[in-house]
Design a protein around this motif. Structure first.
Motif, PDB file in Angstrom:
ATOM      1  N   PHE A  35      -3.551  -9.571 -15.258  1.00 59.80           N
ATOM      2  CA  PHE A  35      -3.254  -8.208 -14.817  1.00 59.80           C
ATOM      3  C   PHE A  35      -3.424  -8.091 -13.305  1.00 59.80           C
ATOM      4  O   PHE A  35      -2.580  -7.512 -12.605  1.00 59.80           O
ATOM      5  N   ILE A  36      -4.502  -8.652 -12.790  1.00 61.61           N
ATOM      6  CA  ILE A  36      -4.761  -8.610 -11.349  1.00 61.61           C
ATOM      7  C   ILE A  36      -3.671  -9.364 -10.595  1.00 61.61           C
ATOM      8  O   ILE A  36      -3.192  -8.914  -9.538  1.00 61.61           O
ATOM      9  N   GLU A  37      -3.254 -10.508 -11.128  1.00 58.51           N
ATOM     10  CA  GLU A  37      -2.163 -11.265 -10.500  1.00 58.51           C
ATOM     11  C   GLU A  37      -0.892 -10.426 -10.428  1.00 58.51           C
ATOM     12  O   GLU A  37      -0.171 -10.440  -9.419  1.00 58.51           O
ATOM     13  N   LEU A  38      -0.594  -9.695 -11.493  1.00 57.22           N
ATOM     14  CA  LEU A  38       0.617  -8.874 -11.523  1.00 57.22           C
ATOM     15  C   LEU A  38       0.609  -7.813 -10.426  1.00 57.22           C
ATOM     16  O   LEU A  38       1.645  -7.513  -9.834  1.00 57.22           O
ATOM     17  N   VAL A  39      -0.567  -7.243 -10.174  1.00 53.63           N
ATOM     18  CA  VAL A  39      -0.663  -6.214  -9.135  1.00 53.63           C
ATOM     19  C   VAL A  39      -0.195  -6.765  -7.793  1.00 53.63           C
ATOM     20  O   VAL A  39       0.560  -6.111  -7.062  1.00 53.63           O
ATOM     21  N   PHE A  40      -0.626  -7.986  -7.496  1.00 51.30           N
ATOM     22  CA  PHE A  40      -0.251  -8.582  -6.215  1.00 51.30           C
ATOM     23  C   PHE A  40       1.181  -9.129  -6.244  1.00 51.30           C
ATOM     24  O   PHE A  40       1.917  -8.992  -5.269  1.00 51.30           O
ATOM     25  N   GLU A  41       1.567  -9.735  -7.356  1.00 56.12           N
ATOM     26  CA  GLU A  41       2.922 -10.278  -7.461  1.00 56.12           C
ATOM     27  C   GLU A  41       3.969  -9.182  -7.311  1.00 56.12           C
ATOM     28  O   GLU A  41       5.020  -9.387  -6.697  1.00 56.12           O
ATOM     29  N   ARG A  42       3.680  -8.016  -7.873  1.00 51.27           N
ATOM     30  CA  ARG A  42       4.642  -6.911  -7.851  1.00 51.27           C
ATOM     31  C   ARG A  42       4.388  -5.937  -6.699  1.00 51.27           C
ATOM     32  O   ARG A  42       4.968  -4.857  -6.651  1.00 51.27           O
ATOM     33  N   LYS A  43       3.473  -6.348  -5.818  1.00 51.92           N
ATOM     34  CA  LYS A  43       3.169  -5.576  -4.600  1.00 51.92           C
ATOM     35  C   LYS A  43       2.842  -4.124  -4.926  1.00 51.92           C
ATOM     36  O   LYS A  43       3.395  -3.181  -4.327  1.00 51.92           O
ATOM     37  N   ALA A  44       1.910  -3.953  -5.855  1.00 58.72           N
ATOM     38  CA  ALA A  44       1.515  -2.611  -6.295  1.00 58.72           C
ATOM     39  C   ALA A  44       0.146  -2.209  -5.758  1.00 58.72           C
ATOM     40  O   ALA A  44      -0.525  -1.336  -6.318  1.00 58.72           O
ATOM     41  N   GLN A  45      -0.262  -2.820  -4.633  1.00 62.55           N
ATOM     42  CA  GLN A  45      -1.592  -2.538  -4.080  1.00 62.55           C
ATOM     43  C   GLN A  45      -1.767  -1.075  -3.705  1.00 62.55           C
ATOM     44  O   GLN A  45      -2.886  -0.543  -3.736  1.00 62.55           O
ATOM     45  N   ASP A  46      -0.663  -0.410  -3.352  1.00 66.62           N
ATOM     46  CA  ASP A  46      -0.759   0.981  -2.904  1.00 66.62           C
ATOM     47  C   ASP A  46      -1.307   1.900  -3.993  1.00 66.62           C
ATOM     48  O   ASP A  46      -1.893   2.952  -3.691  1.00 66.62           O
ATOM     49  N   ALA A  47      -1.130   1.524  -5.262  1.00 68.81           N
ATOM     50  CA  ALA A  47      -1.630   2.353  -6.359  1.00 68.81           C
ATOM     51  C   ALA A  47      -3.154   2.374  -6.399  1.00 68.81           C
ATOM     52  O   ALA A  47      -3.762   3.310  -6.930  1.00 68.81           O
ATOM     53  N   PHE A  48      -3.781   1.360  -5.813  1.00 69.70           N
ATOM     54  CA  PHE A  48      -5.235   1.239  -5.836  1.00 69.70           C
ATOM     55  C   PHE A  48      -5.872   1.627  -4.505  1.00 69.70           C
ATOM     56  O   PHE A  48      -7.049   2.002  -4.459  1.00 69.70           O
ATOM     57  N   ALA A  49      -5.123   1.512  -3.434  1.00 69.65           N
ATOM     58  CA  ALA A  49      -5.659   1.677  -2.082  1.00 69.65           C
ATOM     59  C   ALA A  49      -6.314   3.043  -1.883  1.00 69.65           C
ATOM     60  O   ALA A  49      -5.766   4.076  -2.278  1.00 69.65           O
ATOM     61  N   GLY A  50      -7.514   3.032  -1.295  1.00 65.65           N
ATOM     62  CA  GLY A  50      -8.216   4.262  -0.964  1.00 65.65           C
ATOM     63  C   GLY A  50      -9.039   4.849  -2.082  1.00 65.65           C
ATOM     64  O   GLY A  50      -9.791   5.810  -1.879  1.00 65.65           O
ATOM     65  N   THR A  51      -8.936   4.295  -3.299  1.00 65.04           N
ATOM     66  CA  THR A  51      -9.666   4.818  -4.453  1.00 65.04           C
ATOM     67  C   THR A  51     -11.038   4.149  -4.559  1.00 65.04           C
ATOM     68  O   THR A  51     -11.182   2.962  -4.287  1.00 65.04           O
ATOM     69  N   TYR A  52     -12.025   4.930  -4.963  1.00 62.88           N
ATOM     70  CA  TYR A  52     -13.354   4.361  -5.187  1.00 62.88           C
ATOM     71  C   TYR A  52     -13.327   3.459  -6.419  1.00 62.88           C
ATOM     72  O   TYR A  52     -12.576   3.705  -7.370  1.00 62.88           O
ATOM     73  N   ALA A  53     -14.143   2.414  -6.383  1.00 57.70           N
ATOM     74  CA  ALA A  53     -14.191   1.464  -7.491  1.00 57.70           C
ATOM     75  C   ALA A  53     -15.617   1.013  -7.743  1.00 57.70           C
ATOM     76  O   ALA A  53     -16.466   1.012  -6.843  1.00 57.70           O
ATOM     77  N   SER A  54     -15.867   0.632  -8.979  1.00 56.06           N
ATOM     78  CA  SER A  54     -17.143   0.057  -9.367  1.00 56.06           C
ATOM     79  C   SER A  54     -16.876  -0.872 -10.539  1.00 56.06           C
ATOM     80  O   SER A  54     -15.779  -0.865 -11.107  1.00 56.06           O
TER      81      SER A  54
END
Length: 277
Positions: A83-102
């Motif tokens: 799943f993490i690979e897909l995020v980068f392969e499909r250049k979907a980083q913007d969906a996560f950018a700026g959001t808090y994570a834990s």
């Protein structure tokens, strides 16, 4: 506050990890929770555009993303990694950018820090604001003191999100090298003699340097040497964590992996693992 839980267990809602999430929902009911079974549903997410887009939309709407997962051999399971690979392969980083994570893990406390360091680095690479992790032994939820510790952790995380505390990135971005590997002149050929050598690789069109290096390595040997590409092995999927193999050492999958393991890897005297990082 909306909390999106990225469930990293192939068992989906029935996983031990999700029982911790259920406890969090019970103790902190004033927030909206959405659980995405991204590990269990990875095939659908990978192939179904609508499922993929729905997942990204949920992440975009989150105030906090909770990476929740069990440990599989020191790190997250292969389905979660995919799943993490897909995020980068499909250049979907913007969906996560700026959001808090834990992150939240369940395990037997064996190299938990490796998995959380990985998730922390991934969060940094995605431009997220990582607030920390909670590492639970699988049975901690049965102990009063551990439940209190979990509640305290969640309370601190939620307060940080509500107060919009600043978070500094800890992991420097990785820059993929632009160099091209060109094999040097042939060296002395190594005779394997009675030894069997197996070169195990996952080389594909995305890693021409790896292909060139493994090909050069293969040609260095004479005798019993074989190069095997993981893409050519009939494997239906990653470990499901069902533990059926614990009874008689037999996997629930009926694919080509067991024959490959018994006939190729077990007889080898030397196994060389070649992959791109």
């Amino acid at each position: 506050m909306k909390i999106v839980v990225l469930n990293g267990s192939p068992k989906g809602d029935t996983s031990v990890t999700m029982q911790y999430v259920a406890y969090i929902r019970k103790k902190f009911p004033d927030h909206r929770y959405e659980i995405l079974n991204v590990a269990a549903d990875i095939r659908k997410i990978e192939k179904d555009a609508a499922a993929w887009n729905t997942t990204l939309d949920s992440v975009r709407s989150a105030d906090l993303v909770l990476w929740a997962f069990p440990l599989y051999y020191l790190v997250v399971c292969s389905q979660y990694k995919r799943f993490i690979e897909l995020v980068f392969e499909r250049k979907a980083q913007d969906a996560f950018a700026g959001t808090y994570a834990s992150s939240l893990s369940t395990s037997i406390h064996f190299f938990d820090q490796t998995a959380h360091a990985y998730i922390h680095a991934i969060s940094d690479d995605l431009g997220m604001k990582y607030l920390g992790f909670y590492s639970a032994e699988m049975r901690d939820l049965l102990q009063d003191e551990e439940r209190k510790r979990l509640e305290k952790f969640v309370s601190l995380i939620l307060t940080a999100v509500q107060e919009k505390v600043p978070v500094q990135r800890e992991n420097a971005p990785l820059v993929w090298p632009a160099t091209t590997y060109v094999p040097g002149p042939s060296q002395k050929i190594l005779d394997t003699g009675a030894k069997k050598v197996v070169i195990l690789t996952d080389s594909d069109s995305s890693s021409p340097n790896l292909f060139a290096m493994t090909d050069r390595l293969f040609k260095t040997f004479s005798g019993s040497v074989e190069m095997i590409n993981l893409h050519d092995i009939n494997m239906k999927g990653g470990c499901l964590g069902c533990c059926q193999c614990g009874y008689d050492n037999t996997c629930v999958y009926t694919d080509g992996y067991i024959d490959f393991f018994r006939n190729k890897l077990l007889p080898a005297d030397i196994i060389i693992m070649a992959g791109s990082v």
